[in-house]
Design an enzyme around this catalytic site. Structure first.
Site, PDB file in Angstrom:
ATOM      1  N   CYS A 103       0.813  -1.227   0.000  1.00 45.45           N
ATOM      2  CA  CYS A 103       0.000   0.000   0.000  1.00 45.45           C
ATOM      3  C   CYS A 103       0.842   1.270   0.000  1.00 45.45           C
ATOM      4  O   CYS A 103       0.353   2.338  -0.362  1.00 45.45           O
ATOM      5  CB  CYS A 103      -0.953   0.007   1.184  1.00 45.45           C
ATOM      6  SG  CYS A 103      -2.142  -1.341   1.109  1.00 45.45           S
ATOM      7  N   HIS A 240      -3.285   7.640   1.955  1.00 46.01           N
ATOM      8  CA  HIS A 240      -3.699   6.306   1.496  1.00 46.01           C
ATOM      9  C   HIS A 240      -5.093   6.025   2.047  1.00 46.01           C
ATOM     10  O   HIS A 240      -5.394   6.353   3.196  1.00 46.01           O
ATOM     11  CB  HIS A 240      -2.698   5.263   2.007  1.00 46.01           C
ATOM     12  CG  HIS A 240      -3.138   3.852   1.782  1.00 46.01           C
ATOM     13  ND1 HIS A 240      -3.608   3.407   0.566  1.00 46.01           N
ATOM     14  CD2 HIS A 240      -3.191   2.778   2.626  1.00 46.01           C
ATOM     15  CE1 HIS A 240      -3.927   2.128   0.679  1.00 46.01           C
ATOM     16  NE2 HIS A 240      -3.690   1.720   1.913  1.00 46.01           N
ATOM     17  N   ASN A 270      -9.952   0.173  -0.397  1.00 45.05           N
ATOM     18  CA  ASN A 270      -8.492   0.224  -0.345  1.00 45.05           C
ATOM     19  C   ASN A 270      -7.943  -0.382  -1.634  1.00 45.05           C
ATOM     20  O   ASN A 270      -8.053  -1.589  -1.858  1.00 45.05           O
ATOM     21  CB  ASN A 270      -8.021  -0.570   0.882  1.00 45.05           C
ATOM     22  CG  ASN A 270      -6.506  -0.549   1.044  1.00 45.05           C
ATOM     23  OD1 ASN A 270      -5.781  -0.155   0.138  1.00 45.05           O
ATOM     24  ND2 ASN A 270      -6.037  -0.996   2.200  1.00 45.05           N
TER      25      ASN A 270
END
Ligand code: UT7
Length: 313
Positions: A103, A240, A270
């Site tokens: 990520c 993020h 996500n």
């Protein structure tokens, strides 16, 4: 940016696993996510995002001499997805490679590209975050399958002579970290070098959450300290997009009000390395992020990896 057409809502997920729209919204802020079909591979999404970024920058593919793709879901174990994108864009010079920091991948790729450009070795970089995390999910594990989605985003960075001050445009500072001690808190239980399988994503959600809040505040403070700026100077905070509660906690620590935070977690879920460039493209596209403004990005992911970058748009 590029998103698959297929949208999977929380309500539809609740027909697949023991979950509810209420639980997902309250714990994560996610309302829906996009899911790639078989033809929409990571390189297909990454190439579409790259083409749009080049068009928006008014720069031709022939000017690009560096392509870095952040992904943990490459089309193939090798070659790098970046070389697939280089081929699709018909570019026959320069270099293309992937960065794998899950990520945090986009922040790592951005920091890497910035160092290539400031060293003078390369002139125009295409930095892409592209993922098809739906292919890594265990659709029977409600603790993970409700969290992730697919998509891609891209930015173009071009070298130009600056003044060396924070008045310059571009990446003003970046800070990246990793700590392999926590590799088993968020990982995929397969791989070419171990069991020869693709594997499924496994996560200790509560543990990741706890570390995310601490590590993100640390990295953001390091980046701000290096530039002498504070949260009050930031025009847009583009984190993020893993969980709205993590974003809110970090923004609060930074002293950035919710009106200056870009949220896309509700629409995209996500999307790992794609989440920051998807959020940037969203806020540039709707006119929020303007040339010359200060944009702070941050991310945390498997490894653990984490990092942040301050950009003058
Ligand atoms: O992008 C990389 C970084 N990743 C992240 O930042 C993710 C970080 N972690 C998180 O966002 C959160 O930890 C989650 C959203 C994954 C989970 O939220 P939580 O508030 O930490 O919940 P929990 O794991 O502590 O679970 C609470 C309860 C449990 O039930 P019991 O044991 O209290 O009875 C779970 O079994 O919620 C249950 N649960 C669910 N219930 C309905 C877990 N997943 C679900 C679900 N639907 N999908």
């Amino acid at each position: 940016m590029a998103l698959p057409d297929r949208i999977l809502t929380n309500a539809e997920l609740a027909t697949m696993v023991d979950t509810s729209d209420d639980w997902i919204r309250q714990r994560t802020g996610i309302e829906q996510r996009h899911i790639a079909d078989e033809s929409e591979t990571t390189s297909v999404l990454g190439t579409a995002a790259a083409r749009r970024a080049l068009a928006s920058a008014g720069i031709g593919a022939s000017d690009v001499d560096l392509i870095i793709c952040a992904t943990s879901t490459p089309d193939h174990t090798f070659p790098a997805t970046a070389t697939e994108i280089q081929h699709a864009l018909d570019i026959h010079h320069g270099v293309a490679f992937d960065v794998q920091a899950v990520c945090s991948g986009f922040v790592f790729a951005l920091a890497t590209a910035d160092k290539f450009l400031t060293s003078g070795s390369h002139k125009v970089a295409l930095v892409i975050g592209a993922e098809t995390f739906s292919r890594l999910l265990d659709w029977n594990d409600r603790g993970t399958c409700v969290l992730f989605g697919d998509g891609a985003g891209a930015v173009v960075l071009a070298a130009e002579q600056g003044t060396g001050t924070i008045a310059d445009r571009g990446v003003l500072h970046s800070h990246i970290r990793s700590e392999g001690r926590y590799r088993d808190k968020l990982y995929v239980d397969g791989g070419a070098g171990s069991n020869g399988k693709v594997g499924h994503l496994r996560m200790e959600g509560r543990e990741v959450f706890k570390h995310a809040v601490i590590n993100l505040a640390d990295t953001v403070e390091a980046t701000l300290a290096a530039t002498g700026l504070t949260g009050a100077d930031i025009d847009w905070f583009v984190p993020h997009q893993a969980n709205k509660r993590i974003i809110d906690a970090t923004a609060h620590k930074l002293g950035v009000p919710g009106s200056r935070v870009v949220y896309t977690v509700q629409d995209h879920g996500n999307t790992s390395a794609a989440s920051i460039p998807l959020a940037l493209a969203t806020a540039v596209g709707d006119g929020r992020i303007q040339r010359g403004q200060l944009v702070l990005v941050e991310a945390m992911g498997g490894g653990f990896t984490w990092g942040s970058a301050l950009i003058r748009w």
